[in-house]
Design an enzyme around this catalytic site. Structure first.
Site, PDB file in Angstrom:
ATOM      1  N   GLU A   1      -8.000 -14.993  -9.393  1.00 14.33           N
ATOM      2  CA  GLU A   1      -7.681 -14.923  -8.115  1.00 14.33           C
ATOM      3  C   GLU A   1      -9.032 -14.801  -7.172  1.00 14.33           C
ATOM      4  O   GLU A   1      -8.951 -15.196  -5.948  1.00 14.33           O
ATOM      5  CB  GLU A   1      -6.714 -13.728  -7.835  1.00 14.33           C
ATOM      6  CG  GLU A   1      -6.381 -13.533  -6.511  1.00 14.33           C
ATOM      7  CD  GLU A   1      -5.503 -12.138  -6.285  1.00 14.33           C
ATOM      8  OE1 GLU A   1      -5.109 -11.786  -7.214  1.00 14.33           O
ATOM      9  OE2 GLU A   1      -5.240 -11.487  -5.159  1.00 14.33           O
ATOM     10  N   GLU A  36       3.063  -2.536  -2.240  1.00 10.96           N
ATOM     11  CA  GLU A  36       2.933  -4.026  -1.934  1.00 10.96           C
ATOM     12  C   GLU A  36       4.516  -4.552  -1.370  1.00 10.96           C
ATOM     13  O   GLU A  36       4.811  -5.503  -1.505  1.00 10.96           O
ATOM     14  CB  GLU A  36       2.451  -4.988  -2.259  1.00 10.96           C
ATOM     15  CG  GLU A  36       1.007  -4.844  -2.639  1.00 10.96           C
ATOM     16  CD  GLU A  36       0.081  -6.079  -3.278  1.00 10.96           C
ATOM     17  OE1 GLU A  36      -1.060  -6.285  -2.847  1.00 10.96           O
ATOM     18  OE2 GLU A  36       0.733  -6.631  -4.199  1.00 10.96           O
ATOM     19  N   ASP A  93      -8.830  -4.248  -7.019  1.00  7.72           N
ATOM     20  CA  ASP A  93      -8.167  -5.504  -7.271  1.00  7.72           C
ATOM     21  C   ASP A  93      -8.804  -6.506  -7.701  1.00  7.72           C
ATOM     22  O   ASP A  93      -8.897  -7.399  -6.958  1.00  7.72           O
ATOM     23  CB  ASP A  93      -7.233  -5.564  -5.955  1.00  7.72           C
ATOM     24  CG  ASP A  93      -6.221  -6.703  -6.227  1.00  7.72           C
ATOM     25  OD1 ASP A  93      -5.799  -6.887  -7.225  1.00  7.72           O
ATOM     26  OD2 ASP A  93      -5.713  -7.086  -5.219  1.00  7.72           O
ATOM     27  N   TRP A 153      -6.703  -4.022   4.255  1.00 12.71           N
ATOM     28  CA  TRP A 153      -6.606  -5.431   3.627  1.00 12.71           C
ATOM     29  C   TRP A 153      -7.642  -6.131   4.340  1.00 12.71           C
ATOM     30  O   TRP A 153      -8.051  -7.381   3.880  1.00 12.71           O
ATOM     31  CB  TRP A 153      -5.097  -6.386   3.969  1.00 12.71           C
ATOM     32  CG  TRP A 153      -4.184  -5.444   3.032  1.00 12.71           C
ATOM     33  CD1 TRP A 153      -4.138  -4.781   2.131  1.00 12.71           C
ATOM     34  CD2 TRP A 153      -2.751  -6.004   3.134  1.00 12.71           C
ATOM     35  NE1 TRP A 153      -2.954  -4.386   1.699  1.00 12.71           N
ATOM     36  CE2 TRP A 153      -1.975  -5.195   2.401  1.00 12.71           C
ATOM     37  CE3 TRP A 153      -2.041  -6.845   4.176  1.00 12.71           C
ATOM     38  CZ2 TRP A 153      -0.430  -5.160   2.001  1.00 12.71           C
ATOM     39  CZ3 TRP A 153      -0.571  -6.964   3.897  1.00 12.71           C
ATOM     40  CH2 TRP A 153       0.154  -6.121   2.919  1.00 12.71           C
ATOM     41  N   LYS A 185      -4.900  -1.393 -13.401  1.00 12.79           N
ATOM     42  CA  LYS A 185      -5.829  -2.437 -13.607  1.00 12.79           C
ATOM     43  C   LYS A 185      -7.202  -2.194 -13.817  1.00 12.79           C
ATOM     44  O   LYS A 185      -7.815  -0.897 -13.763  1.00 12.79           O
ATOM     45  CB  LYS A 185      -6.053  -2.914 -11.958  1.00 12.79           C
ATOM     46  CG  LYS A 185      -4.812  -3.682 -11.828  1.00 12.79           C
ATOM     47  CD  LYS A 185      -4.895  -4.648 -10.218  1.00 12.79           C
ATOM     48  CE  LYS A 185      -3.643  -5.117 -10.037  1.00 12.79           C
ATOM     49  NZ  LYS A 185      -3.613  -5.798  -8.663  1.00 12.79           N
ATOM     50  N   GLU A 214       2.512 -17.194  -8.594  1.00 17.83           N
ATOM     51  CA  GLU A 214       1.586 -16.379  -7.769  1.00 17.83           C
ATOM     52  C   GLU A 214       0.385 -16.173  -8.450  1.00 17.83           C
ATOM     53  O   GLU A 214       0.088 -16.015  -9.617  1.00 17.83           O
ATOM     54  CB  GLU A 214       2.391 -14.902  -7.656  1.00 17.83           C
ATOM     55  CG  GLU A 214       1.499 -14.273  -6.844  1.00 17.83           C
ATOM     56  CD  GLU A 214       2.208 -13.033  -5.857  1.00 17.83           C
ATOM     57  OE1 GLU A 214       3.501 -13.003  -6.013  1.00 17.83           O
ATOM     58  OE2 GLU A 214       1.609 -12.262  -5.471  1.00 17.83           O
ATOM     59  N   ARG A 273      -8.444   3.212   0.079  1.00 16.78           N
ATOM     60  CA  ARG A 273      -7.302   2.779  -0.893  1.00 16.78           C
ATOM     61  C   ARG A 273      -7.667   2.838  -2.566  1.00 16.78           C
ATOM     62  O   ARG A 273      -6.819   3.126  -3.322  1.00 16.78           O
ATOM     63  CB  ARG A 273      -7.161   1.334  -0.677  1.00 16.78           C
ATOM     64  CG  ARG A 273      -6.009   0.698  -1.338  1.00 16.78           C
ATOM     65  CD  ARG A 273      -5.747  -0.834  -0.883  1.00 16.78           C
ATOM     66  NE  ARG A 273      -5.616  -1.621  -2.123  1.00 16.78           N
ATOM     67  CZ  ARG A 273      -5.574  -2.975  -2.187  1.00 16.78           C
ATOM     68  NH1 ARG A 273      -5.682  -3.459  -1.064  1.00 16.78           N
ATOM     69  NH2 ARG A 273      -5.586  -3.610  -3.312  1.00 16.78           N
ATOM     70  N   GLU A 332      -4.779  -3.532 -17.523  1.00 14.52           N
ATOM     71  CA  GLU A 332      -4.469  -4.951 -16.999  1.00 14.52           C
ATOM     72  C   GLU A 332      -5.785  -5.642 -16.554  1.00 14.52           C
ATOM     73  O   GLU A 332      -6.585  -5.231 -15.632  1.00 14.52           O
ATOM     74  CB  GLU A 332      -3.387  -4.819 -15.973  1.00 14.52           C
ATOM     75  CG  GLU A 332      -3.232  -6.033 -15.291  1.00 14.52           C
ATOM     76  CD  GLU A 332      -2.061  -5.996 -14.140  1.00 14.52           C
ATOM     77  OE1 GLU A 332      -1.090  -4.695 -14.361  1.00 14.52           O
ATOM     78  OE2 GLU A 332      -2.106  -6.517 -13.123  1.00 14.52           O
ATOM     79  N   LYS A 360       6.288  -3.155 -11.432  1.00 12.50           N
ATOM     80  CA  LYS A 360       5.798  -2.831 -10.254  1.00 12.50           C
ATOM     81  C   LYS A 360       6.334  -2.364  -9.210  1.00 12.50           C
ATOM     82  O   LYS A 360       7.642  -2.667  -8.725  1.00 12.50           O
ATOM     83  CB  LYS A 360       5.101  -4.253  -9.617  1.00 12.50           C
ATOM     84  CG  LYS A 360       4.244  -3.914  -8.309  1.00 12.50           C
ATOM     85  CD  LYS A 360       3.801  -5.291  -7.877  1.00 12.50           C
ATOM     86  CE  LYS A 360       3.042  -5.278  -6.537  1.00 12.50           C
ATOM     87  NZ  LYS A 360       2.609  -6.631  -6.162  1.00 12.50           N
ATOM     88  N   ARG A 406       3.163  -0.081 -13.914  1.00 19.70           N
ATOM     89  CA  ARG A 406       1.885  -0.337 -13.261  1.00 19.70           C
ATOM     90  C   ARG A 406       1.546   0.871 -12.338  1.00 19.70           C
ATOM     91  O   ARG A 406       2.240   1.490 -11.623  1.00 19.70           O
ATOM     92  CB  ARG A 406       2.089  -1.673 -12.390  1.00 19.70           C
ATOM     93  CG  ARG A 406       2.119  -2.828 -13.418  1.00 19.70           C
ATOM     94  CD  ARG A 406       2.213  -4.116 -12.537  1.00 19.70           C
ATOM     95  NE  ARG A 406       1.129  -4.731 -12.568  1.00 19.70           N
ATOM     96  CZ  ARG A 406       0.820  -5.307 -11.217  1.00 19.70           C
ATOM     97  NH1 ARG A 406       1.317  -5.061 -10.284  1.00 19.70           N
ATOM     98  NH2 ARG A 406      -0.396  -6.067 -11.168  1.00 19.70           N
ATOM     99  N   ASN A 431       6.048  -9.191  -9.049  1.00 23.26           N
ATOM    100  CA  ASN A 431       6.747  -9.045  -7.568  1.00 23.26           C
ATOM    101  C   ASN A 431       8.121  -9.887  -8.017  1.00 23.26           C
ATOM    102  O   ASN A 431       8.403 -10.927  -8.081  1.00 23.26           O
ATOM    103  CB  ASN A 431       6.062  -9.856  -6.528  1.00 23.26           C
ATOM    104  CG  ASN A 431       4.774  -9.294  -6.177  1.00 23.26           C
ATOM    105  OD1 ASN A 431       4.720  -8.121  -6.140  1.00 23.26           O
ATOM    106  ND2 ASN A 431       4.089 -10.001  -5.656  1.00 23.26           N
TER     107      ASN A 431
HETATM  108  O1  GCW Z   1      -4.187  -8.705  -6.036  1.00 27.60           O
HETATM  109  C1  GCW Z   1      -2.992  -8.376  -5.721  1.00 27.60           C
HETATM  110  C2  GCW Z   1      -2.617  -9.883  -5.618  1.00 27.60           C
HETATM  111  C3  GCW Z   1      -1.062 -10.086  -5.600  1.00 27.60           C
HETATM  112  C4  GCW Z   1      -0.620  -9.229  -6.820  1.00 27.60           C
HETATM  113  C5  GCW Z   1      -1.002  -7.939  -6.650  1.00 27.60           C
HETATM  114  C6  GCW Z   1      -0.379  -7.018  -7.855  1.00 27.60           C
HETATM  115  C7  GCW Z   1       1.503  -9.695  -7.943  1.00 27.60           C
HETATM  116  O2  GCW Z   1      -3.095 -10.561  -4.366  1.00 27.60           O
HETATM  117  O3  GCW Z   1      -0.665 -11.312  -5.503  1.00 27.60           O
HETATM  118  O4  GCW Z   1       0.869  -9.450  -6.892  1.00 27.60           O
HETATM  119  O5  GCW Z   1      -2.399  -7.872  -6.596  1.00 27.60           O
HETATM  120  O6  GCW Z   1      -1.437  -7.270  -8.802  1.00 27.60           O
HETATM  121  O7  GCW Z   1       0.629  -6.854  -7.960  1.00 27.60           O
END
Ligand code: GCW
Length: 714
Positions: A412, A310, A384, A561, A379, A186, A355, A406, A306, A343, A229
């Site tokens: 990405e 999501e 994100d 999103w 994070k 991923e 968000r 993180e 996690k 997480r 995931n």
């Molecule tokens: O940024 C998003 C990503 C997902 C990712 C998620 C996360 C692993 O688009 O792909 O899933 O974060 O950090 O959990």
């Protein structure tokens, strides 16, 4: 044709291809090639005439082999392995426990200064001979020190008088692999997963060892093998046997294995009716699972989770809190000294008012409610992994809970492996941000290295950018992000420039002029990407799903999103009002910094549209208004990519052909994509600003409709 000429042709082909192969990037930063500068070469040949590594653990053996290999390559001669010191100039590596010689050198005071993974490298003399000692408290420390010494040689540093005392400042320095069991990765842009689950445990790829070596060389000591995931199958016996093989390979390199725990595993693979963390059967299932894992991997590091984010299952499915979930798993690994990395990247299924506020709102009230072996993985920013975000407000806000960082190493949101973006400046910006949690100087780095609150565990994770592609990371420069992450994990106070310099010297050249040129490119590259993607604090306006290329118009998915949710452009202005008159996300920061973000006049301009909805004609310090600034920055971004191309063309004669050409051709793609970003965003935002793009700039090549219709694939 005569046999001899066939032979000659074969030889040429062979030599030619091996020379080419040697520079395909596979070697990463370990280019142990003969030093060409006679003075430096002589210095090393004089300083190193023998090697003595006493002790015979696997880690010491690796250190010994690495040193021998490095010396042989760099010095061009075999350095004999000796069993005593007294003749010639010997490198001695070991611990007082394993090496009688080191034990006799009275290093106790010095070794007290370094921790269990630290090392010292010092010059001393023994019976009139020069000796360089690589000494540590543990074998892993010796291995780290050995890599450090080799790095000095690769960087042509003078060895006389060196005195190095080094310890990692963060305990757990991990890579997180978002690798799926089917081999896909991923957000991976460098081929498939490095883990070949199908052929494990019977067949072992040499890349497992190479991977471990690369990580050990920069001090990475943990790897979470599987995607957050998560797939519960990884916790079955069949897969644990495979995991055990990887753990065995990584162990002598100081690397522990971690797995992602799918919260619903008791239902999916355990046949239970629930995964409720307070249910006695569930608790006992996880306890047994914990015990079982340790029979396969006796030093298993623990779980990365996690949950309730999501669509991933979690304790909230059963009306329980994140603390309930984390603590249950923590109890399952605690008897074996395992930990849980939980997480904080969560957001509920309901669309929130903002968000970016969710992690803070959900977790700060839970401060103090987690077990001792739980660490919260946060994070770097509250959204994100954007090209630029403010630091996450949770840092500093949960004094009772250890928090880990993180970062994303894989790009990405930063152009995949197509854009040259050196990420250390992004990491450094976050680590050096001041939370003001305990007054001035409460840097994010101090939160995560545990010094701000004296936490016992401290950790940092980077979402890996590695894959099975020959050069590991796709873009040759993306290797520098793996390297930089490791170096900052070891010492979060290092500077990006210093790290870039190390990496360039080891990966490309020690020629100062060329090094400066490449370093100039690297250090500017992140800001350049910000300019042509998300200047002035814009964020999350990438194409939907894939996150490559622009998509500021995206509005056809869940509201938080979409891009329009984030940029909020209208005829009045642009930006997300997160100030006290808006979502009040600024209120989640300590007042000293939140106050600065909160006022449009004091908000740093590079975060302006993150925190404020600003009129199009609002004047910035540049003398330009917001619309003009966007036009300026998007164009500057594109121009700067051209500048990179030009700089790169000037290093041609000093860089091997293969990597030179590869970077050159990817830069062309980057330029194209930067132009798409510029044109698409300006045309789109123009529909709100209703202002012309000033004449001085290049005209967009196509219409907005054209850009909207572009489809990106990877
Ligand atoms: O940024 C998003 C990503 C997902 C990712 C998620 C996360 C692993 O688009 O792909 O899933 O974060 O950090 O959990």
């Amino acid at each position: 044709m005569k046999t001899s000429s066939i032979f000659q042709i074969l030889l040429i082909l062979l030599l030619g291809s091996s020379a080419l192969k040697a520079e395909d990037g596979h070697r990463l930063w370990f280019r142990y090639d003969l030093i060409a500068e006679p003075e430096i070469l002589n210095h090393y040949r004089e300083s190193i005439t023998g090697l003595m590594v006493e002790g015979n653990s696997p880690s010491l053996k690796i250190a010994e082999d690495e040193l021998s290999k490095g010396f042989k390559g760099l010095l061009g001669i075999d350095i004999p392995e000796v069993t005593s010191v007294g003749k010639g100039n010997i490198i001695v590596a070991g611990t007082p426990l394993n090496s009688p010689f080191i034990a006799s050198m009275n290093l106790n005071e010095k070794l007290k200064k370094v921790n269990q993974e630290g090392y010292i490298i010092i010059n001393t003399t023994y019976r009139k001979n020069k000796v360089i000692l690589i000494a540590a408290n543990t074998d892993i420390g010796v291995l780290y020190g050995s890599f450090h010494l080799l790095r000095l040689l690769q960087m042509h540093q003078n060895l006389s008088g060196i005195e190095i005392v080094s310890s990692p400042k963060i305990n757990l320095r991990m890579l997180n692999h978002w690798d799926n069991l089917d081999g896909t990765v991923e957000r991976g842009y460098a081929g498939s997963s490095l883990w070949d689950w199908t052929s494990l445990p019977d067949s072992i790829s040499p890349r497992y060892i190479e991977y471990a070596r690369a990580n050990a060389s920069i001090g990475i000591n943990g790897t979470a093998l599987t995607n957050v995931n998560a797939n519960a199958l990884i916790l079955t016996k069949e897969y644990l046997a495979k995991v055990a093989v990887l753990a065995d390979i990584f162990r002598p390199y100081g690397i522990k294995v971690y797995l992602t725990a799918r919260f619903s595993a008791p239902v999916e693979i355990g046949n239970l009716k629930t995964a409720d963390p307070l249910d006695p059967e569930v608790i006992s299932w996880w306890n047994q699972k914990g015990d079982e894992i340790y029979t396969y991997v006796p030093d298993f590091g623990g779980f990365l989770v996690k949950a309730n984010s999501e669509g991933q299952p979690g304790p909230q499915n059963y009306g329980r809190s994140h603390a309930d979930g984390a603590n249950m798993l923590a109890d399952a690994v605690a008897p074996h000294k395992g930990i849980v990395m939980w997480r904080a990247f969560v957001y509920s299924n309901d669309v929130p008012d903002d968000r970016t506020k969710q992690a803070y709102s959900e977790f700060v009230p839970l401060d103090g409610k987690f077990r001792e072996n739980v660490i919260l993985q946060v994070k770097n920013g509250p959204l994100d992994f954007q090209p630029r975000e403010p630091f996450h407000p949770v840092f500093g806000a949960m004094p009772e809970t250890p928090l880990m960082m993180e970062f994303q190493i894989t790009q990405e949101y930063l152009g995949f492996s197509t854009h040259l973006v050196y990420l250390a400046p992004l990491y450094e910006e976050v680590l050096k941000s001041d939370t003001y949690a305990k007054g001035k100087g409460s840097l994010v780095a101090k939160v995560i290295d545990g010094t701000l609150e004296n936490h016992k565990i401290s950790a940092i994770a980077g979402v890996a950018n590695t894959g099975n592609t020959r050069n590991w990371t796709g873009h040759p420069f993306a290797q520098s992000n793996w390297y930089a992450f490791g170096r900052l994990a070891w010492d979060p106070y290092l500077g990006s420039a210093e790290i870039a310099s190390e990496w360039i010297r080891m990966t490309f050249t020690n020629n100062i002029e060329i090094k400066e040129k490449i370093s100039g490119i690297m250090l500017a590259s992140r800001e350049i990407a910000v300019n042509y993607m998300t200047p002035v604090g814009l964020h999350h306006i990438m194409s939907e799903g894939l996150h490559y290329g622009p998509g500021p118009w995206v509005d056809n998915t869940r509201h938080d999103w979409t891009s329009i949710y984030y940029h909020r452009a209208d005829s009045e202005g642009i930006g997300f009002n997160r100030s006290s008159t808006g979502s009040n996300a600024t209120g989640q920061y300590f007042p000293e910094v939140g106050g600065i973000f909160d006022r449009i006049e004091s908000c740093p301009e590079n975060l302006l549209l993150w925190f404020h909805h600003v009129p199009w004609d609002y004047q910035l310090s540049s003398g330009r208004d917001v619309w003009e600034e966007l036009c300026f920055r998007y164009n500057a971004g594109v121009d700067s990519v051209r500048w990179i191309q030009n700089e790169w063309s000037e290093v041609q004669s000093s860089v091997d052909k293969e990597r030179f050409e590869k970077v050159k051709s990817i830069l062309e793609k980057q330029e194209e994509n930067a132009m798409v970003w510029r044109d698409a965003c300006l045309l789109y935002f123009q529909t709100f600003s209703n202002r012309p793009i000033p004449e001085i700039y290049e005209k967009p090549l196509h219409t907005l409709e054209y850009y909207k219709a572009l489809k990106y694939t990877f």
